[in-house]
Design a protein around this motif. Structure first.
Motif, PDB file in Angstrom:
ATOM      1  N   ASN A  24       0.850  -1.186   0.000  1.00 41.59           N
ATOM      2  CA  ASN A  24       0.000   0.000   0.000  1.00 41.59           C
ATOM      3  C   ASN A  24       0.890   1.243   0.000  1.00 41.59           C
ATOM      4  OD1 ASN A  24       0.862   0.440   2.655  1.00 41.59           O
ATOM      5  ND2 ASN A  24      -1.039  -0.274   3.579  1.00 41.59           N
ATOM      6  N   LYS A  25       0.271   2.419   0.023  1.00 43.47           N
ATOM      7  CA  LYS A  25       1.056   3.647  -0.082  1.00 43.47           C
ATOM      8  C   LYS A  25       1.932   3.886   1.139  1.00 43.47           C
ATOM      9  CE  LYS A  25      -1.434   6.263  -3.550  1.00 43.47           C
ATOM     10  NZ  LYS A  25      -2.036   7.583  -3.908  1.00 43.47           N
ATOM     11  N   GLY A  26       1.622   3.193   2.228  1.00 44.01           N
ATOM     12  CA  GLY A  26       2.463   3.290   3.413  1.00 44.01           C
ATOM     13  C   GLY A  26       3.640   2.331   3.379  1.00 44.01           C
ATOM     14  N   GLY A  27       3.732   1.529   2.306  1.00 45.48           N
ATOM     15  CA  GLY A  27       4.818   0.564   2.185  1.00 45.48           C
ATOM     16  C   GLY A  27       4.560  -0.756   2.869  1.00 45.48           C
ATOM     17  N   ASP A  28       3.312  -0.975   3.308  1.00 50.25           N
ATOM     18  CA  ASP A  28       2.966  -2.211   4.009  1.00 50.25           C
ATOM     19  C   ASP A  28       2.384  -3.236   3.045  1.00 50.25           C
ATOM     20  OD1 ASP A  28       3.523  -1.054   6.604  1.00 50.25           O
ATOM     21  OD2 ASP A  28       1.641   0.071   6.368  1.00 50.25           O
ATOM     22  N   SER A  29       2.712  -4.488   3.260  1.00 50.39           N
ATOM     23  CA  SER A  29       2.131  -5.583   2.490  1.00 50.39           C
ATOM     24  C   SER A  29       1.157  -6.372   3.347  1.00 50.39           C
ATOM     25  CB  SER A  29       3.226  -6.521   1.963  1.00 50.39           C
ATOM     26  OG  SER A  29       4.049  -5.862   1.029  1.00 50.39           O
ATOM     27  N   PHE A  30       0.217  -7.016   2.687  1.00 54.39           N
ATOM     28  CA  PHE A  30      -0.746  -7.886   3.353  1.00 54.39           C
ATOM     29  C   PHE A  30      -0.557  -9.306   2.841  1.00 54.39           C
ATOM     30  CE2 PHE A  30      -2.547  -3.981   4.565  1.00 54.39           C
ATOM     31  CZ  PHE A  30      -3.617  -4.169   5.431  1.00 54.39           C
ATOM     32  N   VAL A  31      -0.981 -10.266   3.642  1.00 52.39           N
ATOM     33  CA  VAL A  31      -1.025 -11.644   3.190  1.00 52.39           C
ATOM     34  C   VAL A  31      -2.472 -12.023   2.919  1.00 52.39           C
ATOM     35  CG1 VAL A  31       1.160 -12.444   4.131  1.00 52.39           C
ATOM     36  CG2 VAL A  31      -0.853 -12.354   5.603  1.00 52.39           C
TER      37      VAL A  31
END
Length: 409
Positions: free
Chosen positions: A191-198
């Motif tokens: 996401n734009k915050g640099g976080d990934s999801f599983v």
């Protein structure tokens, strides 16, 4: 009441969010909120398909509704106290600030700590000896001696709750891209915050998080609190372009099924299961884009923790011009909606234990916020009590809590 804004905020929500630190795809979330996708009810066996990749089975272990529903009838912690707690980061739990936080509980009516065991980045926050967890994740030494910590909590008669951030997990996504969402160029989506999801559709992700929870139970935690139990914000806009394993089951059912699975696996161990969910969820329809349905989730947990921070409600909610400046009216209104939504569950209605605000929302701008202190915290507690809610959790990301508060309003 600004429903569009409310839906947007629910789509963005998580317990750790304090607005200015949560840089997300706002446009995508808004589109998700005001134009939810049409989904069909699941009938028969799910037909597996994977956008841009190979298929694999949908998660099913112990997730049959019957098994979970029967398990939820009895409280696995019938002698648990009325929880009044605070959030504690792993850094605080393993550092010098813990002395101050324990003193706060020793000298007040507060009796519980929610401690990060798997944090917002996806790190397991202590050095586990579990080879499978080591292989899947990336344990850190934020809590230097987890057994010493548990002994310390017991000595101070602290009711310990393990916070596990589930589907927001940059560590697992980077280490095991096949468990995440893949862009067309082969990179892991962020996401734009640099976080990934599983991927909530993937049974390995379910098992990994529940295995962490099971180890927390062995360590002595009395309750497991799952956070980020959802798909990424604005997911419906990229659902057909990202590569990931999926089935034809609607996202709200997949998220509810994970909760059922976790409950069925953990209840026999004598531990409570709780889930954090954004406060707006009690007042608006289900957020199908991120897969959260307040009632479906609440039915399958022992405790539901809506995040009802007054700062997160916009102008007009509960007939309040600036909700952050009127914490009593805001919390009272949110609890009225919460009871209204959950009362039909009857015996399946969980304990309602909201997250409330012990921080100042200066990002709202001059004239729209107040500095939170003793009165504002007490006003929230009094509003809860007036709506027959006698459990709560205080959120402050830096673990700096207001002194002199009467927690028995």
């Amino acid at each position: 009441m600004n429903i569009t804004w409310a839906l947007l905020m629910m789509a963005l929500g998580s317990v750790g969010v304090q607005h200015n630190g949560h840089d997300t795809d706002v446009a995508a979330a808004l589109q998700s909120a005001v134009n939810p996708p049409i989904t069909a009810e699941h009938t028969g066996s799910p037909s597996q398909n994977t956008t841009g990749g190979t298929s694999s089975p949908a998660p099913t272990p112990s997730a049959t509704p019957g098994a979970a529903d029967s398990a939820i009838q009895a409280d696995p912690q019938p002698d648990a106290p009325k929880v009044k707690g605070i959030y504690v980061t792993a850094y605080s739990a393993g550092g010098s600030r813990m002395e101050q936080l324990l003193a706060l509980l020793d000298n007040t009516e507060l009796n519980s700590m929610v401690i990060d065991i798997k944090d917002d980045a996806g790190y397991i926050t202590y050095k586990t000896d579990n080879a499978e967890l080591q292989q899947m994740g990336k344990p850190q030494n934020f809590i230097g001696d987890i057994n010493k910590l548990m002994t310390r909590l017991k000595k101070h008669e602290v009711y310990p709750i393990a916070r596990i951030v589930v589907f927001k997990d940059s560590v697992l996504a980077k280490k095991n891209p096949e468990l995440s969402f893949i862009n067309t160029d082969g990179s892991v989506w962020k996401n734009k915050g640099g976080d990934s999801f599983v991927n909530p559709y993937n049974e390995a992700v379910w098992k990994y998080n529940v295995d962490i929870a099971k180890e927390a139970v062995k360590l002595g935690f009395k309750e497991i609190q799952f956070d980020y139990v959802r798909f990424p914000e604005g997911f419906e806009k990229r659902a057909d372009t990202l590569k990931y394993t999926k089935s034809n089951r609607p996202r709200v059912e997949i998220i509810a099924d994970f909760v059922k699975y976790a409950k069925a696996e953990l209840a026999p161990l004598g531990v409570r299961v709780s889930v954090d969910i954004f406060g707006y969820a009690a007042s608006v329809p289900a957020a199908e884009g991120i897969g959260q349905d307040f009632v479906k989730i609440s039915k399958n947990v022992d405790v539901i923790s809506p995040m009802v921070y007054p700062s997160h409600y916009s102008t007009g909610w509960f007939d309040v011009k600036d909700p952050d400046k009127d914490p009593y009216a805001t919390i009272k209104g949110s609890m009225v909606d919460t009871h209204k939504k959950l009362d039909p569950l009857g015996s399946y209605k969980p304990v309602i234990r909201p997250w409330i605000q012990d921080f100042t929302a200066s990002w709202l701008g001059s004239g729209h916020y107040v500095k939170y202190g003793k009165q504002q915290v007490e006003d929230q507690i009094r509003a809860l009590k007036d709506e027959n809610v006698d459990e709560y959790l205080l959120w402050n990301a830096n673990n700096r809590y207001t002194s002199g508060v009467d927690y028995e309003q």
